[in-house]
Design an enzyme around this catalytic site. Structure first.
Site, PDB file in Angstrom:
ATOM      1  CG  HIS A 166      -1.798   1.170   1.174  1.00  0.00           C
ATOM      2  ND1 HIS A 166      -3.050   1.314   1.643  1.00  0.00           N
ATOM      3  CD2 HIS A 166      -1.590   2.451   1.133  1.00  0.00           C
ATOM      4  CE1 HIS A 166      -3.740   2.210   1.396  1.00  0.00           C
ATOM      5  NE2 HIS A 166      -2.899   3.200   1.038  1.00  0.00           N
ATOM      6  CE  LYS A 175      -7.817   2.298  -0.780  1.00  0.00           C
ATOM      7  NZ  LYS A 175      -6.614   2.594  -0.244  1.00  0.00           N
ATOM      8  CG  HIS A 201      -5.088   2.181   5.725  1.00  0.00           C
ATOM      9  ND1 HIS A 201      -6.583   2.155   5.910  1.00  0.00           N
ATOM     10  CD2 HIS A 201      -4.947   2.846   4.640  1.00  0.00           C
ATOM     11  CE1 HIS A 201      -7.067   2.741   5.055  1.00  0.00           C
ATOM     12  NE2 HIS A 201      -5.753   3.265   4.184  1.00  0.00           N
ATOM     13  CG  HIS A 211      -9.668   4.439   3.077  1.00  0.00           C
ATOM     14  ND1 HIS A 211      -8.536   5.176   3.343  1.00  0.00           N
ATOM     15  CD2 HIS A 211     -10.538   5.257   4.233  1.00  0.00           C
ATOM     16  CE1 HIS A 211      -8.557   6.044   4.450  1.00  0.00           C
ATOM     17  NE2 HIS A 211      -9.955   5.882   4.911  1.00  0.00           N
ATOM     18  CG  ASP A 237      -1.659   4.813   3.959  1.00  0.00           C
ATOM     19  OD1 ASP A 237      -1.840   5.377   2.852  1.00  0.00           O
ATOM     20  OD2 ASP A 237      -2.372   5.291   4.859  1.00  0.00           O
ATOM     21  CG  HIS A 281      -0.788   7.204  -1.146  1.00  0.00           C
ATOM     22  ND1 HIS A 281      -1.975   7.292  -1.708  1.00  0.00           N
ATOM     23  CD2 HIS A 281      -1.055   6.415  -0.033  1.00  0.00           C
ATOM     24  CE1 HIS A 281      -2.978   6.605  -0.829  1.00  0.00           C
ATOM     25  NE2 HIS A 281      -2.320   6.256   0.169  1.00  0.00           N
TER      26      HIS A 281
HETATM   27  C1  NCD Z   1      -3.618   9.194   2.001  1.00  0.00           C
HETATM   28  C2  NCD Z   1      -3.057  10.196   1.013  1.00  0.00           C
HETATM   29  O1  NCD Z   1      -2.641  11.220   1.339  1.00  0.00           O
HETATM   30  O2  NCD Z   1      -3.265   9.856  -0.103  1.00  0.00           O
HETATM   31  N1  NCD Z   1      -3.695   9.525   3.289  1.00  0.00           N
HETATM   32  C3  NCD Z   1      -3.608   9.170   4.468  1.00  0.00           C
HETATM   33  O3  NCD Z   1      -3.721   9.851   5.450  1.00  0.00           O
HETATM   34  N2  NCD Z   1      -3.344   7.763   4.600  1.00  0.00           N
HETATM   35  C4  NCD Z   1      -4.966   8.601   1.337  1.00  0.00           C
HETATM   36  C5  NCD Z   1      -5.382   7.401   2.413  1.00  0.00           C
HETATM   37  O4  NCD Z   1      -4.693   6.320   2.229  1.00  0.00           O
HETATM   38  O5  NCD Z   1      -6.358   7.425   3.044  1.00  0.00           O
HETATM   39 ZN    ZN Z   2      -3.165   4.958   1.527  1.00  0.00          ZN
END
Ligand code: NCD
Ligand code: ZN
Length: 344
Positions: A13, A99, A174, A136, A247, A15
């Site tokens: 996971h 997702k 998460h 999520h 995450d 970003h």
């Molecule tokens: C994530 C993001 O910033 O893209 N933020 C977070 O707090 N985890 C989005 C997500 O996974 O909820």
């Molecule tokens: Zn995330």
């Protein structure tokens, strides 16, 4: 134990954003991990196979030449995702999951699903093609206390999805609560969960005690201590349903340290080291490899990695920041000591 060698881990996971941010963060992940599931919550979202292919290309171009790293792409489900797009995703060699963001639940989730009844045919098709659904898991009802949103989602919406689509593979992303851990443990072998470093390291005091700490603010929000203990027990148990998903969610310093700061902790700079610290604290380093390198690959039906990495016990100080154009990215544990270090 002063040193530990494990199979090279994967991040299930992650970003990575686009542009300058992508170029800053990809080397951090590629240094530690072999593969990562790339989140599709860009603006506009990565909701088609064509857009995922373009994004995949942009990521590939940001990988340092000396590193082997494979981005595993995902599709962002919206109210208007079609069964045709799911069929395309099933045939695509670069897409590994879809997702589900409940609309409004988190960063860039405005185009998410407003009611799961809208995607019933899509979920049916994913089940048929055996494409994992990544969730999520928070309800978006503004009346619901933010600390209860995961628990209520699990008890209502997740319970319904798992009952309606019993053969659908699902990763509850998460997990942060006793209730989510319990649900995953009791569910069929089709249901698994990822766990982040920040939810293992901190309870909610880390956000609010002694001042507001925006770099500990993420969604789902970090919970009280009893929940942290439950996810530590799950992660370090070696149980095949729980695996590593950082995450890691980079935001510019100016967007975090703000009167309305963005949700997300940046952990990719030291992810495997932070997990090692947590496992070591509870004397479970022996189970780090299952959590970080085996369970996720097995769940996704992908081969385990063959390369190894070595971590040694050594205190080092995490950088205060990384530069992104003219702004900064503040990492988790910035300026603090971390007790395990990846050897190059
Ligand atoms: C994530 C993001 O910033 O893209 N933020 C977070 O707090 N985890 C989005 C997500 O996974 O909820
Ligand atoms: Zn995330």
């Amino acid at each position: 134990m002063e040193q530990i060698t494990i199979t090279r881990p994967d991040d299930w996971h992650l970003h990575v954003r686009t542009g300058a941010m992508l170029k800053t963060v990809i080397p951090h992940t590629a240094r530690q991990f072999s593969r990562a599931i790339i989140m599709p919550n860009l603006t506009p979202p990565v909701s088609t196979v064509e857009r995922a292919e373009q994004y995949h290309q942009e990521i590939i171009q940001a990988i340092p030449e000396n590193l082997n790293f494979q981005p595993l792409m995902t599709l962002y489900l919206t109210d208007s995702t079609t069964v045709t797009e799911i069929k395309k995703a099933a045939e695509s060699p670069i897409i590994f999951a879809c997702k589900l963001y409940p609309a409004g639940a988190t960063t860039n989730s405005d185009s998410g699903v407003s009611n799961i009844s809208h995607i019933a045919a899509v979920l049916e098709s994913m089940q048929e093609h055996d494409i994992p659904l990544l969730i999520h898991g928070e309800i978006t009802d503004p009346e619901c206390d933010i600390f209860d949103r995961e628990k209520v989602f699990v008890e209502t919406i997740l319970a319904k999805i798992t009952a309606d689509f019993p053969a659908l593979r699902i990763v509850l992303e998460h997990v942060t609560t006793v209730e989510a851990v319990q649900f995953v443990q009791d569910a069929s072998e089709k249901i698994a969960a990822t766990i982040t470093p920040q939810h293992l390291m901190f309870n909610r005091n880390a956000i609010l005690a002694g001042g507001i700490r925006p770099h500990h603010y993420c969604l789902p929000i970090i919970k009280r201590e009893k929940h942290r203990l439950a996810i530590i027990a799950a992660a370090t148990s070696g149980h095949s349903k729980f695996f590593l998903g950082t995450d890691s969610a980079p935001h510019l310093q100016s967007r975090k340290e703000n009167s309305c700061g963005c949700a997300g902790c940046y952990s990719a700079h030291a992810a495997i080291e932070l997990y090692a610290e947590v496992f070591d604290d509870v004397d479970k380093l022996d189970n780090l490899e299952a959590f970080a390198s085996f369970n996720g690959a097995d769940f996704y039906g992908l081969p385990r990695n063959t390369e190894k990495i070595t971590l040694r016990r050594n205190n080092w100080i995490a950088p205060e920041y990384y530069l992104v154009d003219n702004d900064r990215l503040i990492p988790l544990q910035a300026g603090k000591s971390i007790s395990w270090q990846l050897t190059e």
